[in-house]
Write a protein that holds these residues in place. Structure first.
Motif, mmCIF file in Angstrom:
data_model
loop_
_atom_site.group_PDB
_atom_site.id
_atom_site.type_symbol
_atom_site.label_atom_id
_atom_site.label_comp_id
_atom_site.label_asym_id
_atom_site.label_seq_id
_atom_site.Cartn_x
_atom_site.Cartn_y
_atom_site.Cartn_z
ATOM 1 N N MET A 191 0.852 -1.196 0.000
ATOM 2 C CA MET A 191 0.000 0.000 0.000
ATOM 3 C C MET A 191 0.884 1.241 0.000
ATOM 4 O O MET A 191 0.923 2.036 0.938
ATOM 5 C CB MET A 191 -0.926 -0.013 1.215
ATOM 6 C CG MET A 191 -2.069 0.959 1.129
ATOM 7 S SD MET A 191 -3.376 0.399 0.016
ATOM 8 C CE MET A 191 -4.534 1.739 0.148
ATOM 9 N N ALA A 192 1.630 1.420 -1.085
ATOM 10 C CA ALA A 192 2.708 2.412 -1.150
ATOM 11 C C ALA A 192 2.232 3.846 -0.927
ATOM 12 O O ALA A 192 3.023 4.691 -0.521
ATOM 13 C CB ALA A 192 3.423 2.306 -2.492
ATOM 14 N N GLU A 193 0.952 4.112 -1.196
ATOM 15 C CA GLU A 193 0.445 5.462 -0.937
ATOM 16 C C GLU A 193 0.629 5.862 0.526
ATOM 17 O O GLU A 193 0.815 7.040 0.838
ATOM 18 C CB GLU A 193 -1.045 5.559 -1.308
ATOM 19 C CG GLU A 193 -1.337 5.635 -2.791
ATOM 20 C CD GLU A 193 -1.449 4.272 -3.453
ATOM 21 O OE1 GLU A 193 -1.752 4.215 -4.658
ATOM 22 O OE2 GLU A 193 -1.255 3.251 -2.749
ATOM 23 N N VAL A 194 0.565 4.885 1.431
ATOM 24 C CA VAL A 194 0.690 5.188 2.853
ATOM 25 C C VAL A 194 2.044 5.823 3.164
ATOM 26 O O VAL A 194 2.145 6.772 3.950
ATOM 27 C CB VAL A 194 0.494 3.907 3.700
ATOM 28 C CG1 VAL A 194 0.795 4.175 5.168
ATOM 29 C CG2 VAL A 194 -0.926 3.374 3.541
ATOM 30 N N THR A 195 3.092 5.315 2.550
ATOM 31 C CA THR A 195 4.450 5.746 2.898
ATOM 32 C C THR A 195 5.067 6.743 1.930
ATOM 33 O O THR A 195 6.115 7.311 2.226
ATOM 34 C CB THR A 195 5.381 4.525 2.961
ATOM 35 O OG1 THR A 195 5.328 3.820 1.701
ATOM 36 C CG2 THR A 195 4.982 3.580 4.081
ATOM 37 N N HIS A 196 4.436 6.993 0.802
ATOM 38 C CA HIS A 196 5.121 7.767 -0.229
ATOM 39 C C HIS A 196 5.480 9.198 0.184
ATOM 40 O O HIS A 196 6.496 9.722 -0.292
ATOM 41 C CB HIS A 196 4.344 7.772 -1.544
ATOM 42 C CG HIS A 196 5.234 8.029 -2.725
ATOM 43 N ND1 HIS A 196 6.251 7.167 -3.088
ATOM 44 C CD2 HIS A 196 5.301 9.071 -3.601
ATOM 45 C CE1 HIS A 196 6.897 7.649 -4.135
ATOM 46 N NE2 HIS A 196 6.344 8.801 -4.454
ATOM 47 N N PRO A 197 4.715 9.871 1.040
ATOM 48 C CA PRO A 197 5.166 11.195 1.468
ATOM 49 C C PRO A 197 6.558 11.187 2.100
ATOM 50 O O PRO A 197 7.286 12.174 2.020
ATOM 51 C CB PRO A 197 4.095 11.608 2.484
ATOM 52 C CG PRO A 197 2.868 10.916 2.019
ATOM 53 C CD PRO A 197 3.360 9.579 1.539
ATOM 54 N N ALA A 198 6.932 10.075 2.737
ATOM 55 C CA ALA A 198 8.268 9.974 3.323
ATOM 56 C C ALA A 198 9.320 9.624 2.279
ATOM 57 O O ALA A 198 10.497 9.975 2.431
ATOM 58 C CB ALA A 198 8.273 8.924 4.437
ATOM 59 N N TYR A 199 8.916 8.952 1.215
ATOM 60 C CA TYR A 199 9.854 8.512 0.186
ATOM 61 C C TYR A 199 10.156 9.597 -0.845
ATOM 62 O O TYR A 199 11.270 9.686 -1.365
ATOM 63 C CB TYR A 199 9.293 7.279 -0.535
ATOM 64 C CG TYR A 199 9.548 5.980 0.184
ATOM 65 C CD1 TYR A 199 10.505 5.080 -0.278
ATOM 66 C CD2 TYR A 199 8.826 5.631 1.318
ATOM 67 C CE1 TYR A 199 10.743 3.890 0.377
ATOM 68 C CE2 TYR A 199 9.056 4.440 1.981
ATOM 69 C CZ TYR A 199 10.016 3.566 1.502
ATOM 70 O OH TYR A 199 10.265 2.390 2.162
ATOM 71 N N LEU A 200 9.165 10.412 -1.139
ATOM 72 C CA LEU A 200 9.307 11.396 -2.214
ATOM 73 C C LEU A 200 10.512 12.324 -2.030
ATOM 74 O O LEU A 200 11.275 12.538 -2.989
ATOM 75 C CB LEU A 200 8.008 12.198 -2.339
ATOM 76 C CG LEU A 200 7.867 13.112 -3.559
ATOM 77 C CD1 LEU A 200 7.911 12.307 -4.854
ATOM 78 C CD2 LEU A 200 6.551 13.890 -3.476
ATOM 79 N N PRO A 201 10.762 12.883 -0.845
ATOM 80 C CA PRO A 201 11.900 13.791 -0.701
ATOM 81 C C PRO A 201 13.261 13.133 -0.909
ATOM 82 O O PRO A 201 14.247 13.820 -1.172
ATOM 83 C CB PRO A 201 11.760 14.302 0.744
ATOM 84 C CG PRO A 201 10.337 14.067 1.114
ATOM 85 C CD PRO A 201 9.951 12.825 0.382
ATOM 86 N N LEU A 202 13.316 11.803 -0.801
ATOM 87 C CA LEU A 202 14.583 11.097 -0.973
ATOM 88 C C LEU A 202 14.913 10.839 -2.438
ATOM 89 O O LEU A 202 16.018 10.390 -2.753
ATOM 90 C CB LEU A 202 14.554 9.757 -0.225
ATOM 91 C CG LEU A 202 14.388 9.831 1.291
ATOM 92 C CD1 LEU A 202 14.410 8.430 1.888
ATOM 93 C CD2 LEU A 202 15.474 10.692 1.912
ATOM 94 N N GLY A 203 13.951 11.106 -3.326
ATOM 95 C CA GLY A 203 14.194 10.859 -4.743
ATOM 96 C C GLY A 203 13.408 9.704 -5.313
ATOM 97 O O GLY A 203 13.577 9.344 -6.480
ATOM 98 N N PHE A 204 12.534 9.109 -4.497
ATOM 99 C CA PHE A 204 11.668 8.038 -4.998
ATOM 100 C C PHE A 204 10.530 8.693 -5.779
ATOM 101 O O PHE A 204 9.592 9.243 -5.194
ATOM 102 C CB PHE A 204 11.101 7.221 -3.839
ATOM 103 C CG PHE A 204 12.090 6.279 -3.202
ATOM 104 C CD1 PHE A 204 12.062 4.921 -3.497
ATOM 105 C CD2 PHE A 204 13.048 6.749 -2.326
ATOM 106 C CE1 PHE A 204 12.964 4.055 -2.911
ATOM 107 C CE2 PHE A 204 13.958 5.897 -1.729
ATOM 108 C CZ PHE A 204 13.925 4.540 -2.022
#
Length: 309
Positions: A191-204
């Motif tokens: 359920m990647a939507e749950v975590t994506h706000p944390a991943y986006l700033p890293l370049g994901f």
């Protein structure tokens, strides 16, 4: 000319493998699932991966799904397959992927064995070097490369991306900030939507979306709200759709796959709830809960009117 290699960006489609009541693959259902994802603008198709129950497919079945996907997509977006588990079977499926004109493959963990870093590296390297297709390494379970060995692996031109499925943010920071944009970074958490706000700033800049199989416009709305820093919409989608579905997903092992098929049935897409062991179907009460969430989501966030051909 030298081949241009890059990992797909945006929202990645992972179609299920539909099964008929007799257990055989429903190829018409798979074709329509893929067509639906293309119509909804997903940036890549990953066929016969985890959501596609790749572990339960014979080589012949795997080949038929890859042929169908390549034929259905017709080069509109990249087509990736799933290889992993037993090394010899992984190499066979990598060869099938190349023969059937896939663009690349997602390399899933080897079966059961927990190897040292050098062994995991050799596992990935053997598959990567077996064809000229693009390869995405899946950091998950018993196959997680640390910086030293991942740096060695990304020297192979076939390696275009890393997909993270473990959520070790300390490691993710080290990898992304050291290796940088030499490769693409994909969020592959459940359920990647749950975590994506944390991943986006890293370049994901991409993620695999389970809900895109039945409410892709919600996933798109969420992704664009993140990019636009629309925190209000992000929060509303969390509360109304994403977190409630995620709570159901965590109720039973195997729901990462089974819940997708249940959602598709609720949304009126032609896929039965049939799954192959060890996955089990969604229980009735959880199905009713999901049905209510999807109904409310479609009322509050209606999709654009599109007709499936």
């Amino acid at each position: 000319m030298e081949k241009t290699r890059k990992a797909p960006k945006g929202i990645l489609g992972f179609p299920v493998t539909p099964f008929k009541e007799n257990g055989s693959i429903d190829e018409k259902g798979l074709a329509r699932n893929i067509h639906f994802l293309l119509e909804e603008g997903l940036e890549a198709i990953f066929v016969s991966c985890g959501a596609g129950e790749y572990n339960s497919l014979s080589s012949k079945e795997f080949e038929s799904t890859v042929e169908l996907a390549a034929s259905e997509v017709k080069g509109k977006v990249p087509v990736y397959t799933g290889v992993g588990g037993n090394l010899s079977e992984s190499l066979e499926k990598a060869e099938i992927s190349a023969r059937c004109n896939a663009d690349g493959y997602l390399i899933l963990p080897p079966y059961l064995i927990e190897g040292e870093q050098e062994g995991i590296y050799e596992y990935y390297k053997t598959i990567v070097r077996s064809t000229d297709l693009d390869a995405i390494v899946y950091q998950r379970a018993n196959a997680v490369l640390q910086l030293e060995h991942l740096q060695k692996l990304v020297e192979f031109p076939q390696v275009v991306g890393v997909k993270d499925g473990i959520g070790n943010m300390d490691l993710n920071v080290e990898l992304t900030q050291t290796i940088g944009d030499k490769i693409g970074w994909l969020n592959g958490m459940p359920m990647a939507e749950v975590t994506h706000p944390a991943y986006l700033p890293l370049g994901f800049d991409s993620y695999s979306s389970a809900i895109s199989n039945y409410i892709p416009h919600i996933s798109r709305m969420f992704y664009e709200a993140l990019l636009d820093n629309n925190q209000q919409l992000v929060q509303e989608l969390y509360q109304d759709v994403i977190l409630p579905i995620n709570r159901i997903r965590k109720q039973r092992k195997g729901y990462a796959v089974a819940l997708i098929k249940a959602g598709m049935e609720i949304a009126g897409l032609p896929v039965s709830k049939s799954v192959r062991p060890p996955v089990t179907p969604v229980e009735k009460e959880h199905f009713r809960q999901l049905e209510k969430i999807i109904k409310n989501a479609l009322e509050k966030y209606p999709r654009n009117t599109k007709t499936l051909a």
